[in-house]
Design a protein around this motif. Structure first.
Motif, PDB file in Angstrom:
ATOM      1  N   MET A  24      -2.631   0.712  -7.990  1.00 57.62           N
ATOM      2  CA  MET A  24      -1.607   0.151  -7.110  1.00 57.62           C
ATOM      3  C   MET A  24      -0.985  -1.100  -7.725  1.00 57.62           C
ATOM      4  O   MET A  24       0.056  -1.576  -7.280  1.00 57.62           O
ATOM      5  N   THR A  25      -1.650  -1.654  -8.721  1.00 56.80           N
ATOM      6  CA  THR A  25      -1.068  -2.760  -9.483  1.00 56.80           C
ATOM      7  C   THR A  25      -1.238  -2.411 -10.955  1.00 56.80           C
ATOM      8  O   THR A  25      -1.977  -1.501 -11.295  1.00 56.80           O
ATOM      9  N   GLY A  26      -0.553  -3.143 -11.819  1.00 60.76           N
ATOM     10  CA  GLY A  26      -0.666  -2.896 -13.251  1.00 60.76           C
ATOM     11  C   GLY A  26       0.343  -1.877 -13.738  1.00 60.76           C
ATOM     12  O   GLY A  26       1.268  -1.502 -13.020  1.00 60.76           O
ATOM     13  N   ALA A  27       0.120  -1.409 -14.979  1.00 59.43           N
ATOM     14  CA  ALA A  27       1.126  -0.600 -15.671  1.00 59.43           C
ATOM     15  C   ALA A  27       1.462   0.701 -14.945  1.00 59.43           C
ATOM     16  O   ALA A  27       2.597   1.160 -14.999  1.00 59.43           O
ATOM     17  N   ASN A  28       0.498   1.314 -14.262  1.00 62.89           N
ATOM     18  CA  ASN A  28       0.740   2.628 -13.677  1.00 62.89           C
ATOM     19  C   ASN A  28       0.954   2.590 -12.174  1.00 62.89           C
ATOM     20  O   ASN A  28       0.763   3.584 -11.479  1.00 62.89           O
ATOM     21  N   ALA A  29       1.342   1.435 -11.657  1.00 62.81           N
ATOM     22  CA  ALA A  29       1.456   1.263 -10.212  1.00 62.81           C
ATOM     23  C   ALA A  29       2.445   2.255  -9.592  1.00 62.81           C
ATOM     24  O   ALA A  29       2.216   2.752  -8.489  1.00 62.81           O
ATOM     25  N   ALA A  30       3.520   2.581 -10.304  1.00 67.84           N
ATOM     26  CA  ALA A  30       4.527   3.481  -9.750  1.00 67.84           C
ATOM     27  C   ALA A  30       3.938   4.860  -9.485  1.00 67.84           C
ATOM     28  O   ALA A  30       4.146   5.446  -8.421  1.00 67.84           O
ATOM     29  N   GLY A  31       3.178   5.360 -10.451  1.00 66.64           N
ATOM     30  CA  GLY A  31       2.546   6.671 -10.302  1.00 66.64           C
ATOM     31  C   GLY A  31       1.579   6.688  -9.139  1.00 66.64           C
ATOM     32  O   GLY A  31       1.576   7.620  -8.328  1.00 66.64           O
ATOM     33  N   GLY A  32       0.757   5.641  -9.052  1.00 64.38           N
ATOM     34  CA  GLY A  32      -0.216   5.555  -7.975  1.00 64.38           C
ATOM     35  C   GLY A  32       0.464   5.538  -6.614  1.00 64.38           C
ATOM     36  O   GLY A  32       0.041   6.223  -5.684  1.00 64.38           O
ATOM     37  N   ALA A  33       1.563   4.786  -6.512  1.00 62.56           N
ATOM     38  CA  ALA A  33       2.267   4.660  -5.237  1.00 62.56           C
ATOM     39  C   ALA A  33       2.797   6.022  -4.776  1.00 62.56           C
ATOM     40  O   ALA A  33       2.720   6.359  -3.594  1.00 62.56           O
ATOM     41  N   MET A  34       3.299   6.833  -5.715  1.00 60.55           N
ATOM     42  CA  MET A  34       3.838   8.146  -5.356  1.00 60.55           C
ATOM     43  C   MET A  34       2.736   9.045  -4.800  1.00 60.55           C
ATOM     44  O   MET A  34       2.931   9.768  -3.827  1.00 60.55           O
ATOM     45  N   GLU A  35       1.556   8.996  -5.404  1.00 63.73           N
ATOM     46  CA  GLU A  35       0.463   9.841  -4.925  1.00 63.73           C
ATOM     47  C   GLU A  35      -0.012   9.387  -3.552  1.00 63.73           C
ATOM     48  O   GLU A  35      -0.310  10.209  -2.685  1.00 63.73           O
ATOM     49  N   ILE A  36      -0.069   8.068  -3.367  1.00 66.05           N
ATOM     50  CA  ILE A  36      -0.536   7.549  -2.083  1.00 66.05           C
ATOM     51  C   ILE A  36       0.411   7.965  -0.960  1.00 66.05           C
ATOM     52  O   ILE A  36      -0.021   8.325   0.127  1.00 66.05           O
ATOM     53  N   GLU A  37       1.720   7.953  -1.244  1.00 71.56           N
ATOM     54  CA  GLU A  37       2.703   8.417  -0.247  1.00 71.56           C
ATOM     55  C   GLU A  37       2.330   9.806   0.252  1.00 71.56           C
ATOM     56  O   GLU A  37       2.335  10.081   1.450  1.00 71.56           O
TER      57      GLU A  37
ATOM     58  N   ASP B 177      -7.569  -0.147  -4.952  1.00 77.46           N
ATOM     59  CA  ASP B 177      -6.731  -0.315  -6.134  1.00 77.46           C
ATOM     60  C   ASP B 177      -7.613  -0.271  -7.382  1.00 77.46           C
ATOM     61  O   ASP B 177      -8.696  -0.840  -7.395  1.00 77.46           O
ATOM     62  N   ASN B 178      -7.175   0.425  -8.428  1.00 77.69           N
ATOM     63  CA  ASN B 178      -7.951   0.360  -9.669  1.00 77.69           C
ATOM     64  C   ASN B 178      -7.232  -0.407 -10.783  1.00 77.69           C
ATOM     65  O   ASN B 178      -7.658  -0.379 -11.938  1.00 77.69           O
ATOM     66  N   LYS B 179      -6.174  -1.090 -10.429  1.00 77.23           N
ATOM     67  CA  LYS B 179      -5.525  -2.066 -11.337  1.00 77.23           C
ATOM     68  C   LYS B 179      -5.092  -1.456 -12.673  1.00 77.23           C
ATOM     69  O   LYS B 179      -4.934  -2.182 -13.646  1.00 77.23           O
TER      70      LYS B 179
ATOM     71  N   MET C 178      -3.405  -7.251  10.309  1.00 77.69           N
ATOM     72  CA  MET C 178      -2.482  -7.388   9.183  1.00 77.69           C
ATOM     73  C   MET C 178      -2.630  -6.154   8.305  1.00 77.69           C
ATOM     74  O   MET C 178      -3.722  -5.827   7.856  1.00 77.69           O
ATOM     75  N   LYS C 179      -1.536  -5.467   8.089  1.00 78.28           N
ATOM     76  CA  LYS C 179      -1.607  -4.268   7.266  1.00 78.28           C
ATOM     77  C   LYS C 179      -1.816  -4.661   5.802  1.00 78.28           C
ATOM     78  O   LYS C 179      -1.265  -5.652   5.343  1.00 78.28           O
ATOM     79  N   GLY C 180      -2.655  -3.925   5.125  1.00 78.90           N
ATOM     80  CA  GLY C 180      -2.999  -4.270   3.749  1.00 78.90           C
ATOM     81  C   GLY C 180      -1.804  -4.202   2.817  1.00 78.90           C
ATOM     82  O   GLY C 180      -0.980  -3.311   2.904  1.00 78.90           O
ATOM     83  N   ILE C 181      -1.682  -5.186   1.950  1.00 81.18           N
ATOM     84  CA  ILE C 181      -0.630  -5.170   0.937  1.00 81.18           C
ATOM     85  C   ILE C 181      -1.310  -4.969  -0.407  1.00 81.18           C
ATOM     86  O   ILE C 181      -2.088  -5.833  -0.824  1.00 81.18           O
ATOM     87  N   PRO C 182      -1.069  -3.854  -1.077  1.00 77.49           N
ATOM     88  CA  PRO C 182      -1.715  -3.674  -2.372  1.00 77.49           C
ATOM     89  C   PRO C 182      -1.267  -4.753  -3.348  1.00 77.49           C
ATOM     90  O   PRO C 182      -0.072  -5.061  -3.431  1.00 77.49           O
ATOM     91  N   GLY C 183      -2.207  -5.368  -4.012  1.00 83.25           N
ATOM     92  CA  GLY C 183      -1.862  -6.364  -5.004  1.00 83.25           C
ATOM     93  C   GLY C 183      -1.989  -7.785  -4.487  1.00 83.25           C
ATOM     94  O   GLY C 183      -1.908  -8.730  -5.266  1.00 83.25           O
ATOM     95  N   LEU C 184      -2.232  -7.944  -3.182  1.00 78.75           N
ATOM     96  CA  LEU C 184      -2.382  -9.294  -2.632  1.00 78.75           C
ATOM     97  C   LEU C 184      -3.581  -9.989  -3.272  1.00 78.75           C
ATOM     98  O   LEU C 184      -3.575 -11.192  -3.525  1.00 78.75           O
ATOM     99  N   ARG C 185      -4.593  -9.179  -3.570  1.00 83.44           N
ATOM    100  CA  ARG C 185      -5.794  -9.692  -4.218  1.00 83.44           C
ATOM    101  C   ARG C 185      -5.463 -10.391  -5.536  1.00 83.44           C
ATOM    102  O   ARG C 185      -5.976 -11.470  -5.818  1.00 83.44           O
TER     103      ARG C 185
END
Lengths: 386, 348
Positions: free
Chosen positions: A43-56, A79-81, B298-305
């Protein structure tokens, strides 16, 4: 004095975090009538876009099918960063702390492989959405996936090149630092050689690295070999530049690729040059494959107001496969669910009909698409080889 | 006074051992993994600190040496069956196909391999200084990674390796970490350590005092690579899988973060920072999920950590400009002094 105050404030902040964290855990224990499915994605880092699409996709599936066997399904998303060490931490956390019944994830085969031994040792059935590296499920009876793997995709493109384009000689450009590209190129080579019966059907293989900008050297070499078609699986950015530069060098033969090309960026970077490029993918929004696809498309458009990516459909399918297995197993026992997932066959998912083979890989149809008038156009569907 | 201190140190070691035993019994595998990671990061942090902190050479090549160690150890310990499974694209080089070593010799060899590579790189690179050295070492570490990506039959290229036996347990990781700590303390107290520190302070003055600057730099660099290799091997066997992409420069920065946060040139600081950073990253995970404040959720925001983590880092660096410990080390005397000061302030 000022320093102490600030430090105190920092300390309080950390303390507050701890307290809220603890109180949340207590709240969870109060409602045991919930089953948890863990999702670990970048959800963060280089592959965040890909992760976000799957989570949707997973979240949409959860919204549409919130219950199984009379219990509410709760998603625990971590998140696995985009980091292998973090991926292993996240998976262990899901297993030990959240005590999830099953796990979905992750975008990026490398992160899935880091979670592999953990889910195997703790016997938690795990379904990957779009991790295509064959090593993810190999020798791991608790890891499954709902996408087809590189061998099939490579074979599909080789068949397309041989039958539809009448190609007899191929050149390959692969992204050497990308497991996906290397795998695809290898299986394309094998299938193409088998089809033509010619050991020299692959005229040449050129390599490039992720992030490269200039491919003229590799392309000039390949051009002299005079192939009928070029197979160039890889990242969309690099591939778009590659196709563009090939056209500038006067290479007019068809250029084929893999499912990663299905990204808006591919069109933005390539513009007119990528017109006519052909690639295989999992899913198409134009021709719904199953009834589930129609439902998925309709709900997705309603919820997000755009067209879904194929990995979103795969994330959706991963959730459905787990739910279906729980229903068939009739219990929340992890081993029983695992056995039920392994038996999945002809399950109608949003991205095609899923049957799992003995490795836990999905056997399903592939879709071939072409770039036409600045968009992706559906060409044909290729049925799996059973 | 000295006698009392060594008694205290002995008691401290016994206490730590008991703590290890207790954790080993009570921790679940999630806490255990974090606990092991702390130890591995201590080893890696200390090895980078030897070069960056004590010798004053700004090196960014750590991930490369870790990769050498991790791959050497993995290829030596993987069972032949697992090797066959991994190398499905192209077969492995025949001389490696049937090696299956026990962990300890494999770990040693992986450290030695990393040290040899470190030694070879040191010779040309250490003629450079400051930023130029940083760029050159960064380049070398990337070269190592690119080589590993391209040697399909040796390292399985971009596909990576999986099925590494899970040898890394609390005894291995903390055993190695303890050995590294003791080694570093002994090294820094001896004449070599003093020579390294003098090079850091003023190279010309050190040379004028008769110290062979280049030789000492090479020794420091090689020792650092050795421990980096061992740390990399331990990390690989903790995860059970490795691939070249894991050893990007970002990994070096993670370790550099630990070194800088702890204090460049402080063993105690590195140990504290390694534990704090590893544990904090996991504790802060609650921020990513939704938090129930009682009145509202509060809804979780990914990356807030990551945001909070970075903010905390900045706060620490603003108030402790030379890291948590500066160049100071822990000692019973300074602890006693501090306690007495607090006592004095107390009644007021």
């Amino acid at each position: 004095m000022k320093k102490t105050c600030t430090l105190l404030a920092c300390g309080l902040l950390i303390l507050a975090v701890f307290i809220t964290g603890c109180s949340k855990d207590e709240g969870k224990e109060a409602e045991p009538e919930v089953i948890k499915i863990g999702v670990f994605e970048p959800m963060t880092g280089a592959n965040a876009a890909g992760g976000a699409m799957e989570i949707e996709g997973v979240e949409l599936a959860n919204k549409l099918y919130p219950e199984v066997l009379g219990k509410k399904v709760e998603l625990v998303i971590v998140d696995n960063k985009s980091d292998k060490v973090e991926a292993a931490n996240a998976a262990t956390r899901l297993v030990d702390k959240d005590k999830v019944t099953a796990i979905i994830g992750s975008w990026g085969s490398s992160f899935s492989m880091a979670a592999g031994p953990i889910v195997q040792n703790s016997q938690v059935p795990t379904v990957g959405a779009s991790c295509t590296n064959p090593l993810v499920t190999k020798g791991n009876e608790y890891y499954f996936r709902v996408c087809f793997i590189d061998p099939f995709q490579g074979t599909v493109m080789a068949n397309y090149a041989y039958n539809e384009l009448g190609a007899r000689k191929t050149a390959i450009v692969q992204e050497i630092s990308n497991d996906y590209s290397v795998g695809l190129a290898k299986f394309y080579t094998d299938a193409f050689k088998a089809l033509t019966g010619d050991e020299k059907a692959i005229l040449g293989v050129a390599n490039y690295n992720t992030g490269d900008q200039d491919f003229t050297a590799q392309l000039t070499n390949l051009k002299q070999l005079n192939p009928d078609v070029i197979f160039a699986p890889g990242n969309y950015t690099e591939s778009a530049l590659l196709v563009k530069q090939a056209r500038e060098l006067g290479i007019t033969i068809p250029i084929l690729g893999g499912d990663t090309w299905e990204a808006p960026e591919f069109l933005d970077i390539g513009k007119a040059a990528v017109e006519g490029s052909v690639f295989s993918t999992f899913f198409t929004t134009e021709v719904p494959i199953t009834q589930e696809s129609e439902k998925f498309l309709e709900e997705y458009r309603k919820a997000y107001g755009k067209e879904p990516a194929s990995v979103t459909a795969l994330g959706y399918d991963a959730y459905l496969v787990i739910l279906d297995a729980i229903k068939r197993a009739g219990s929340f026992d992890r081993v029983a669910i695992r056995d039920a997932i392994a038996e999945t066959s002809d399950f109608p998912g949003a991205a095609g009909i899923i049957s799992l083979d003995e490795n836990g890989d999905a056997v399903k149809s592939a879709v071939i698409k072409q770039v036409k008038d600045g968009g992706f156009v559906y060409l044909t569907t290729v049925e799996p080889i059973k | 006074m000295k006698r009392k201190n060594s008694v205290l140190s002995f008691a401290g070691v016994v206490f730590c051992l008991l703590l290890l035993l207790l954790f080993n019994k009570t921790f679940d595998s999630y806490k255990m993994r974090i606990f092991n990671l702390c130890a591995i990061y201590i080893t890696l942090g200390l090895s980078l600190n030897l070069v960056n902190g004590f010798t004053g050479l700004f090196s960014l090549g750590h991930a490369g040496f870790m990769a050498v160690g991790a791959y050497t150890c993995a290829l030596l310990t993987l069972s032949p069956a697992n090797k066959e499974m991994n190398f499905f694209l192209q077969p492995i080089l025949p001389f490696l196909a049937n090696t299956e070593w026990p962990f300890f010799p494999a770990l040693l060899v992986s450290g030695l391999c990393a040290a040899i590579i470190g030694f070879l790189i040191a010779a040309p690179v250490l003629r450079l200084k400051d930023d130029y050295l940083a760029i050159a070492t960064l380049g070398f570490s990337e070269i190592i990674r690119v080589i590993f990506t391209n040697t399909q039959r040796l390292t399985n290229g971009a596909l990576g390796l999986k099925g590494l036996p899970n040898y890394t347990n609390v005894w291995w990781s903390w055993g190695v970490a303890a050995l590294t700590i003791v080694f570093m303390i002994r090294l820094m107290r001896g004449s070599y350590g003093k020579a390294l520190k003098s090079i850091r302070e003023d190279e010309i003055a050190a040379e004028a005092m008769g110290i062979d600057v280049f030789r000492h730099k090479v020794i420091s660099f090689t020792i650092s690579s050795f421990f980096a290799g061992i740390g990399g091997a331990l990390l690989g066997h903790l995860l059970g899988t490795i691939d070249p992409l894991m050893f990007r420069f970002l990994l070096t920065f993670n370790i550099l973060l630990i070194v800088v946060l702890g204090g460049i040139g402080s063993i105690t600081g590195t140990v504290i920072a390694a534990i704090v950073v590893t544990v904090l990253m996991e504790v802060l995970r609650v921020l990513d999920s939704s938090i129930d404040f009682g009145l509202f959720v509060m809804k979780g925001i990914p990356g807030l950590r990551m945001v909070i983590f970075s903010a905390l880092l900045m706060a620490v660096i603003l108030f402790y400009q030379r890291g948590l410990m500066g160049t100071n080390e822990f000692s019973w005397d300074s602890l006693g002094k501090r306690l007495r000061r607090i006592k004095k302030r107390g009644p007021k």
